[in-house]
Design a protein around this motif. Structure first.
Motif, mmCIF file in Angstrom:
data_model
loop_
_atom_site.group_PDB
_atom_site.id
_atom_site.type_symbol
_atom_site.label_atom_id
_atom_site.label_comp_id
_atom_site.label_asym_id
_atom_site.label_seq_id
_atom_site.Cartn_x
_atom_site.Cartn_y
_atom_site.Cartn_z
ATOM 1 N N UNK A 69 3.853 -12.883 3.157
ATOM 2 C CA UNK A 69 3.456 -13.152 4.535
ATOM 3 C C UNK A 69 1.945 -13.325 4.597
ATOM 4 N N UNK A 70 1.541 -14.346 5.307
ATOM 5 C CA UNK A 70 0.115 -14.604 5.469
ATOM 6 C C UNK A 70 -0.488 -13.608 6.451
ATOM 7 N N UNK A 71 -1.756 -13.318 6.239
ATOM 8 C CA UNK A 71 -2.484 -12.417 7.128
ATOM 9 C C UNK A 71 -3.229 -13.226 8.188
ATOM 10 N N UNK A 86 -8.330 -14.349 0.685
ATOM 11 C CA UNK A 86 -8.125 -13.327 1.715
ATOM 12 C C UNK A 86 -6.662 -13.233 2.157
ATOM 13 N N UNK A 87 -5.844 -14.183 1.734
ATOM 14 C CA UNK A 87 -4.435 -14.174 2.124
ATOM 15 C C UNK A 87 -4.182 -14.761 3.496
ATOM 16 N N UNK A 88 -5.141 -15.514 4.012
ATOM 17 C CA UNK A 88 -5.022 -16.139 5.324
ATOM 18 C C UNK A 88 -4.265 -17.458 5.220
ATOM 19 N N UNK A 89 -4.302 -18.048 4.027
ATOM 20 C CA UNK A 89 -3.760 -19.380 3.821
ATOM 21 C C UNK A 89 -3.054 -19.445 2.468
ATOM 22 N N UNK A 137 -17.408 -6.791 4.162
ATOM 23 C CA UNK A 137 -17.162 -8.216 3.966
ATOM 24 C C UNK A 137 -18.192 -8.782 2.996
ATOM 25 N N UNK A 138 -19.443 -8.399 3.168
ATOM 26 C CA UNK A 138 -20.508 -8.896 2.286
ATOM 27 C C UNK A 138 -20.286 -8.427 0.849
ATOM 28 N N UNK A 171 -9.192 -5.850 8.495
ATOM 29 C CA UNK A 171 -8.700 -4.459 8.447
ATOM 30 C C UNK A 171 -8.327 -4.044 7.027
ATOM 31 N N UNK A 172 -7.771 -4.962 6.243
ATOM 32 C CA UNK A 172 -7.416 -4.658 4.857
ATOM 33 C C UNK A 172 -8.668 -4.349 4.035
ATOM 34 N N UNK A 173 -9.711 -5.138 4.220
ATOM 35 C CA UNK A 173 -10.966 -4.860 3.514
ATOM 36 C C UNK A 173 -11.515 -3.499 3.935
ATOM 37 N N UNK A 174 -11.463 -3.219 5.227
ATOM 38 C CA UNK A 174 -11.940 -1.942 5.744
ATOM 39 C C UNK A 174 -11.120 -0.784 5.180
#
Length: 72
Positions: free
Chosen positions: A6-8, A60-63, A24-25, A15-18
């Motif tokens: 499933x895409x994010x 990032x799993x967005x696409x 993010x940097x 939130x996953x990075x957090x």
């Protein structure tokens, strides 16, 4: 049976990075990316259709797709 991942949404990616304790940097630098480009993809200023922005969105799993190493 192959299950599709499933895409994010951009918010879910943030939130996953957090949740992993990453900024993010910091994530951008660890992946050889410019932080500004990652911020642009996550904010929607760049849709991630081509090149580096596409690679960022895939990482990032967005696409879906493949992150070309030349673009990153």
């Amino acid at each position: 049976m192959v299950r599709k991942k499933r895409l994010r949404t951009p918010d879910e990616a943030r939130r996953e990075l957090e949740a992993q304790g990453l900024t993010i940097a910091g994530w951008a630098r660890a992946n050889g990316l410019r932080p500004r480009h990652v911020y642009d993809v996550l904010s929607g200023r760049n849709r991630g259709k081509f090149g580096t922005a596409h690679a960022i969105a895939v990482l990032l799993g967005i696409k879906t797709g493949e992150a070309e190493r030349e673009a990153v």
